[in-house]
Design a protein around this motif. Structure first.
Motif, short mmCIF file in Angstrom:
data_model
loop_
_atom_site.label_atom_id
_atom_site.label_comp_id
_atom_site.label_asym_id
_atom_site.label_seq_id
_atom_site.Cartn_x
_atom_site.Cartn_y
_atom_site.Cartn_z
N MET A 1 0.83 -1.18 0.00
CA MET A 1 0.00 0.00 0.00
C MET A 1 0.88 1.25 0.00
N THR A 2 0.53 2.21 -0.80
CA THR A 2 1.30 3.44 -0.92
C THR A 2 1.18 4.28 0.35
N LYS A 3 2.32 4.72 0.87
CA LYS A 3 2.34 5.58 2.05
C LYS A 3 2.01 7.00 1.63
N LYS A 4 1.28 7.70 2.51
CA LYS A 4 0.85 9.06 2.22
C LYS A 4 1.60 10.05 3.11
N VAL A 5 2.03 11.15 2.47
CA VAL A 5 2.79 12.18 3.19
C VAL A 5 2.12 13.54 2.95
N LEU A 6 1.87 14.25 4.05
CA LEU A 6 1.37 15.61 3.98
C LEU A 6 2.56 16.54 4.15
N VAL A 7 2.79 17.40 3.16
CA VAL A 7 3.89 18.37 3.19
C VAL A 7 3.30 19.74 3.50
N VAL A 8 3.79 20.37 4.58
CA VAL A 8 3.34 21.71 4.96
C VAL A 8 4.55 22.63 4.84
N GLU A 9 4.54 23.44 3.79
CA GLU A 9 5.70 24.30 3.47
C GLU A 9 5.19 25.51 2.70
N ASP A 10 5.47 26.71 3.20
CA ASP A 10 4.97 27.92 2.54
C ASP A 10 5.83 28.36 1.35
N ASN A 11 7.08 27.93 1.30
CA ASN A 11 7.96 28.31 0.19
C ASN A 11 7.64 27.41 -1.02
N ASP A 12 7.24 28.03 -2.12
CA ASP A 12 6.81 27.27 -3.30
C ASP A 12 7.87 26.31 -3.80
N LEU A 13 9.12 26.77 -3.88
CA LEU A 13 10.19 25.91 -4.40
C LEU A 13 10.45 24.72 -3.48
N ASN A 14 10.49 24.95 -2.18
CA ASN A 14 10.70 23.84 -1.24
C ASN A 14 9.53 22.86 -1.26
N ARG A 15 8.30 23.40 -1.31
CA ARG A 15 7.12 22.53 -1.34
C ARG A 15 7.17 21.64 -2.58
N LYS A 16 7.53 22.22 -3.73
CA LYS A 16 7.62 21.44 -4.97
C LYS A 16 8.75 20.43 -4.89
N GLU B 1 2.41 8.91 -2.00
CA GLU B 1 1.29 9.78 -2.36
C GLU B 1 1.44 11.05 -1.53
N VAL B 2 1.33 12.20 -2.17
CA VAL B 2 1.63 13.47 -1.50
C VAL B 2 0.46 14.44 -1.61
N ASP B 3 0.17 15.10 -0.50
CA ASP B 3 -0.70 16.27 -0.50
C ASP B 3 0.16 17.38 0.09
N ALA B 4 0.09 18.57 -0.49
CA ALA B 4 0.96 19.66 -0.04
C ALA B 4 0.15 20.91 0.24
N LEU B 5 0.53 21.58 1.33
CA LEU B 5 -0.14 22.80 1.76
C LEU B 5 0.86 23.93 1.95
N ALA B 6 0.44 25.13 1.59
CA ALA B 6 1.26 26.32 1.88
C ALA B 6 0.74 27.04 3.11
N ASP B 7 -0.50 26.77 3.48
CA ASP B 7 -1.18 27.48 4.56
C ASP B 7 -1.39 26.57 5.76
N GLY B 8 -0.73 26.88 6.85
CA GLY B 8 -0.83 26.07 8.05
C GLY B 8 -2.23 26.01 8.64
N ARG B 9 -3.07 26.99 8.31
CA ARG B 9 -4.43 27.00 8.86
C ARG B 9 -5.28 25.84 8.36
N LYS B 10 -4.82 25.16 7.31
CA LYS B 10 -5.58 24.04 6.74
C LYS B 10 -5.05 22.68 7.18
N VAL B 11 -4.01 22.66 8.01
CA VAL B 11 -3.32 21.40 8.34
C VAL B 11 -4.23 20.40 9.04
N ILE B 12 -4.92 20.80 10.08
CA ILE B 12 -5.71 19.85 10.87
C ILE B 12 -6.81 19.22 10.01
N ASP B 13 -7.57 20.05 9.30
CA ASP B 13 -8.64 19.51 8.46
C ASP B 13 -8.09 18.61 7.35
#
Length: 120
Positions: free
Chosen positions: A1-16, A28-40
């Motif tokens: 099964m594919t492991k899922k990683v949530l990346v929380v990084e506001d810098n566009d280049l680092n997030r990419k 499998e990756v989901d990425a956020l620039a805004d920490g306010r969305k992390v919990i949800d």
């Protein structure tokens, strides 16, 4: 099964960079620039690992780590903190907040992936 990683990084280049690197290693990756969305997003995405920048706008990474660890549904998810601000005592504060791992920027690919794999 594919492991899922949530990346929380506001810098566009680092997030990419983190997302592309993880996807190249079959995560499998989901990425956020805004920490306010992390919990949800963490509740919806159910990641196996969260990679958390410490210096975020609106809400800091330490505060987010503490909130994740205080949430019964999310507290078991390991958190790898990533920050450019690696001053004296920072690692201790990050670990006290609940992060299981700590990597300083700029990241090197090999140590970054070793830290990810160690947590999974």
């Amino acid at each position: 099964m594919t492991k899922k990683v949530l990346v929380v990084e506001d810098n566009d280049l680092n997030r990419k960079l983190f997302s592309d690197l993880l996807r190249a290693h079959k995560f499998e990756v989901d990425a956020l620039a805004d920490g306010r969305k992390v919990i949800d997003t963490a509740r919806d995405f159910s990641p196996d690992l969260i990679i958390m920048d410490i210096q975020l706008p609106h809400i800091g990474g330490l505060e987010l780590i503490e909130a994740l660890k205080a949430d019964t549904a999310l507290k078991a998810i390991p958190v790898m903190a990533v920050t450019a601000y690696a001053g004296k005592g920072d690692e201790d504060r990050i670990r006290e907040a609940g992060a299981e791992s700590y990597v300083s920027k700029p990241v090197s690919i090999q140590p970054f992936m070793q830290a990810v794999n160690a947590l999974l």
